[in-house]
Motif scaffolding. Structure first.
Motif, PDB file in Angstrom:
ATOM      1  N   ASP A  58       0.875  -1.168   0.000  1.00  0.00           N
ATOM      2  CA  ASP A  58       0.000   0.000   0.000  1.00  0.00           C
ATOM      3  C   ASP A  58       0.912   1.217   0.000  1.00  0.00           C
ATOM      4  O   ASP A  58       1.722   1.386   0.928  1.00  0.00           O
ATOM      5  CB  ASP A  58      -0.894  -0.035   1.245  1.00  0.00           C
ATOM      6  N   PHE A  59       0.837   2.067  -1.041  1.00  0.00           N
ATOM      7  CA  PHE A  59       1.779   3.179  -1.131  1.00  0.00           C
ATOM      8  C   PHE A  59       1.122   4.439  -1.696  1.00  0.00           C
ATOM      9  O   PHE A  59       0.030   4.387  -2.286  1.00  0.00           O
ATOM     10  CB  PHE A  59       2.995   2.794  -1.984  1.00  0.00           C
ATOM     11  N   VAL A  60       1.791   5.553  -1.466  1.00  0.00           N
ATOM     12  CA  VAL A  60       1.346   6.855  -1.971  1.00  0.00           C
ATOM     13  C   VAL A  60       2.235   7.222  -3.158  1.00  0.00           C
ATOM     14  O   VAL A  60       3.464   7.259  -3.037  1.00  0.00           O
ATOM     15  CB  VAL A  60       1.424   7.936  -0.888  1.00  0.00           C
ATOM     16  N   ASP A  81      -5.162  -1.253  -7.534  1.00  0.00           N
ATOM     17  CA  ASP A  81      -6.324  -0.411  -7.245  1.00  0.00           C
ATOM     18  C   ASP A  81      -5.876   0.959  -6.787  1.00  0.00           C
ATOM     19  O   ASP A  81      -5.013   1.082  -5.912  1.00  0.00           O
ATOM     20  CB  ASP A  81      -7.187  -1.046  -6.149  1.00  0.00           C
ATOM     21  N   THR A  82      -6.467   2.009  -7.375  1.00  0.00           N
ATOM     22  CA  THR A  82      -6.237   3.376  -6.918  1.00  0.00           C
ATOM     23  C   THR A  82      -7.355   3.721  -5.948  1.00  0.00           C
ATOM     24  O   THR A  82      -8.515   3.887  -6.345  1.00  0.00           O
ATOM     25  CB  THR A  82      -6.224   4.357  -8.102  1.00  0.00           C
ATOM     26  N   LEU A  83      -7.013   3.820  -4.677  1.00  0.00           N
ATOM     27  CA  LEU A  83      -8.028   4.053  -3.643  1.00  0.00           C
ATOM     28  C   LEU A  83      -8.501   5.495  -3.634  1.00  0.00           C
ATOM     29  O   LEU A  83      -9.663   5.766  -3.317  1.00  0.00           O
ATOM     30  CB  LEU A  83      -7.457   3.667  -2.274  1.00  0.00           C
ATOM     31  N   SER A  84      -7.608   6.421  -3.924  1.00  0.00           N
ATOM     32  CA  SER A  84      -7.987   7.835  -4.003  1.00  0.00           C
ATOM     33  C   SER A  84      -6.998   8.539  -4.923  1.00  0.00           C
ATOM     34  O   SER A  84      -5.853   8.099  -5.086  1.00  0.00           O
ATOM     35  CB  SER A  84      -7.987   8.494  -2.621  1.00  0.00           C
ATOM     36  N   SER A  85      -7.450   9.636  -5.542  1.00  0.00           N
ATOM     37  CA  SER A  85      -6.597  10.396  -6.460  1.00  0.00           C
ATOM     38  C   SER A  85      -7.006  11.860  -6.434  1.00  0.00           C
ATOM     39  O   SER A  85      -8.181  12.181  -6.617  1.00  0.00           O
ATOM     40  CB  SER A  85      -6.710   9.837  -7.881  1.00  0.00           C
ATOM     41  N   VAL A 128      -1.556  13.239  -6.519  1.00  0.00           N
ATOM     42  CA  VAL A 128      -1.265  12.329  -5.415  1.00  0.00           C
ATOM     43  C   VAL A 128      -2.288  11.194  -5.442  1.00  0.00           C
ATOM     44  O   VAL A 128      -3.495  11.442  -5.358  1.00  0.00           O
ATOM     45  CB  VAL A 128      -1.296  13.051  -4.054  1.00  0.00           C
ATOM     46  N   ASP A 129      -1.792   9.959  -5.558  1.00  0.00           N
ATOM     47  CA  ASP A 129      -2.653   8.776  -5.589  1.00  0.00           C
ATOM     48  C   ASP A 129      -2.338   7.874  -4.412  1.00  0.00           C
ATOM     49  O   ASP A 129      -1.172   7.726  -4.027  1.00  0.00           O
ATOM     50  CB  ASP A 129      -2.443   7.976  -6.875  1.00  0.00           C
ATOM     51  N   ARG A 130      -3.358   7.258  -3.855  1.00  0.00           N
ATOM     52  CA  ARG A 130      -3.189   6.188  -2.875  1.00  0.00           C
ATOM     53  C   ARG A 130      -3.430   4.878  -3.618  1.00  0.00           C
ATOM     54  O   ARG A 130      -4.526   4.650  -4.142  1.00  0.00           O
ATOM     55  CB  ARG A 130      -4.182   6.370  -1.723  1.00  0.00           C
ATOM     56  N   VAL A 131      -2.409   4.045  -3.680  1.00  0.00           N
ATOM     57  CA  VAL A 131      -2.454   2.849  -4.530  1.00  0.00           C
ATOM     58  C   VAL A 131      -2.224   1.600  -3.689  1.00  0.00           C
ATOM     59  O   VAL A 131      -1.374   1.590  -2.792  1.00  0.00           O
ATOM     60  CB  VAL A 131      -1.389   2.923  -5.653  1.00  0.00           C
ATOM     61  N   ARG A 132      -2.961   0.579  -3.987  1.00  0.00           N
ATOM     62  CA  ARG A 132      -2.723  -0.748  -3.422  1.00  0.00           C
ATOM     63  C   ARG A 132      -2.535  -1.702  -4.605  1.00  0.00           C
ATOM     64  O   ARG A 132      -3.441  -1.882  -5.411  1.00  0.00           O
ATOM     65  CB  ARG A 132      -3.887  -1.193  -2.557  1.00  0.00           C
TER      66      ARG A 132
END
Length: 389
Positions: free
Chosen positions: A62-64, A112-116, A128-132
């Motif tokens: 899980d990374f930014v 999966d991009t959780l937020s962008s 800025v993306d939150r990616v899993r």
């Protein structure tokens, strides 16, 4: 933000300042079209390590993901009196140019991009993306479970070549690397360091700039040693105890059955272990260690059968007892040799075939003991022969 400044006024121009294309098409044309490649700063900050699959060659995290670039056309999107504007990725795709950056070494369908969020400032654009995601990785299993690996996240543009877009690592805390607690909940790895860099790769006509984050890790072997390899050592010891059973007829079945059951149990554990590691061309630590233990257990079965034959079939109890003492000493030496060689090999400084020494020694010992037993049996059957050391 990236260094640079915006040019122009507060209102969106009617046409792109570089290409002359209508303003409605600006989001399809890169800022420096017709000129040098656009520079996209990248940051990858791992929040949490997920898991790894050695045999499948994958790991998850899980990374930014942070991207920054300069596009002076976006100034017009900032409301009057404000110093920035924030857009969702869906809105940003229709309003401005995006570099179309993807995780190139992701496993198909497992990202999966959780937020962008896209933030437009007077100094540039930040996405800025939150990616899993699950990444593909060719693991080196040579010294498993004492192995060290490099976990990599590789970025690339799905649209632009190296002549159009190049990467550079961003500076600043919390932008690159991994969180201090990213590997705290992992029983697999402990992180030892990281490195961010850019490479340019050419494959035929495909020339791409790629931004990469490498995380150096070393495996935590405690759980594996406890649940896989320690039981195997215990099974070898159980098999070894059969050489200390009395040679009386009543103990024939227990000693043979215990030795065979120990061997079969060991093979079951060995299969479970090899279901974890990938197939390799050269011997690896697991192959050498389990090969040595399996060879010792086979030697113990052969030794027990040899002793029983000498005592009960050929009625030579003295020869049987002598061979039993010889086998006790040989197995003990082989066991110590296996532990020493496996311990040295775990440091990773030896040849891939160094660990096979104890396995080959056990196999040679089994043949040698049988040959010696047959030689002494032949000598004992001669008229007037006496059994002795």
């Amino acid at each position: 933000a990236l260094p640079g400044s915006f040019a122009g006024g507060l209102q969106a121009p009617d046409a792109d300042p570089v290409s002359g294309a209508p303003a409605s098409l600006r989001n399809h044309i890169r800022p420096s079209a017709g000129g040098p490649p656009d520079v996209v700063g990248f940051g990858i900050y791992v929040k949490a390590f997920g898991s790894s699959a050695l045999r499948e060659g994958t790991w998850s995290a899980d990374f930014v993901l942070t991207l920054e670039w300069v596009d002076n056309r976006t100034w017009a999107l900032i409301p009057t009196g404000e110093d920035h504007v924030t857009l969702s990725e869906a809105r940003a795709q229709s309003r401005l140019w995006l570099p179309e950056v993807v995780v190139e070494n992701r496993k198909q369908g497992e990202s999966d991009t959780l937020s962008s969020v896209v933030r437009i400032e007077r100094g540039g654009v930040r996405k800025v993306d939150r990616v899993r995601a699950t990444m593909r990785k060719s693991f080196d299993a040579s010294y498993y479970p004492f192995d060290k690996q490099v976990l990599q996240i590789s970025l690339g543009s799905s649209t632009f070549m190296a002549g159009q877009l190049v990467f550079r690592p961003l500076d600043g805390a919390g932008v690159l690397g991994y969180a201090a607690n990213a590997f705290n909940n992992s029983t697999e790895f402990a992180a030892t360091g990281w490195d961010a860099y850019v490479v340019e790769e050419t494959t035929g006509l495909l020339r791409k700039s790629r931004g990469r984050l490498d995380i150096s890790v070393e495996r935590r072997p405690a759980k594996l040693l406890q649940f896989l390899f320690l039981p195997e050592v215990i099974i070898v010891v159980i098999g070894y105890t059969t050489l200390w059973y009395p040679t009386l007829a009543v103990f024939v079945m227990p000693r043979v059955a215990t030795a065979i059951v120990a061997f079969l149990t060991f093979m079951n554990l060995s299969i479970k272990c090899h279901n974890v590691v990938p197939a390799t061309e050269n011997p690896i630590w697991v192959d050498n260690f389990e090969g040595a233990c399996g060879s010792m257990l086979f030697f113990i079965i052969v030794a027990n059968l040899l002793v029983i034959l000498m005592v009960h079939e050929f009625d030579l109890p003295n020869l049987g007892l002598m061979l039993q003492w010889v086998c006790r000493g040989v197995v003990f030496l082989l066991f110590v040799l296996t532990l020493v060689i496996s311990g040295l090999e775990s440091y990773g400084d030896q040849s891939a075939y160094f660990g096979t020494v104890s396995m080959i020694s056990a196999q040679i010992a089994a043949v040698a003991v049988v040959a010696y037993g047959m030689y002494r049996l032949t000598a004992a059957k001669r008229p007037g022969a006496a059994i002795g050391p």
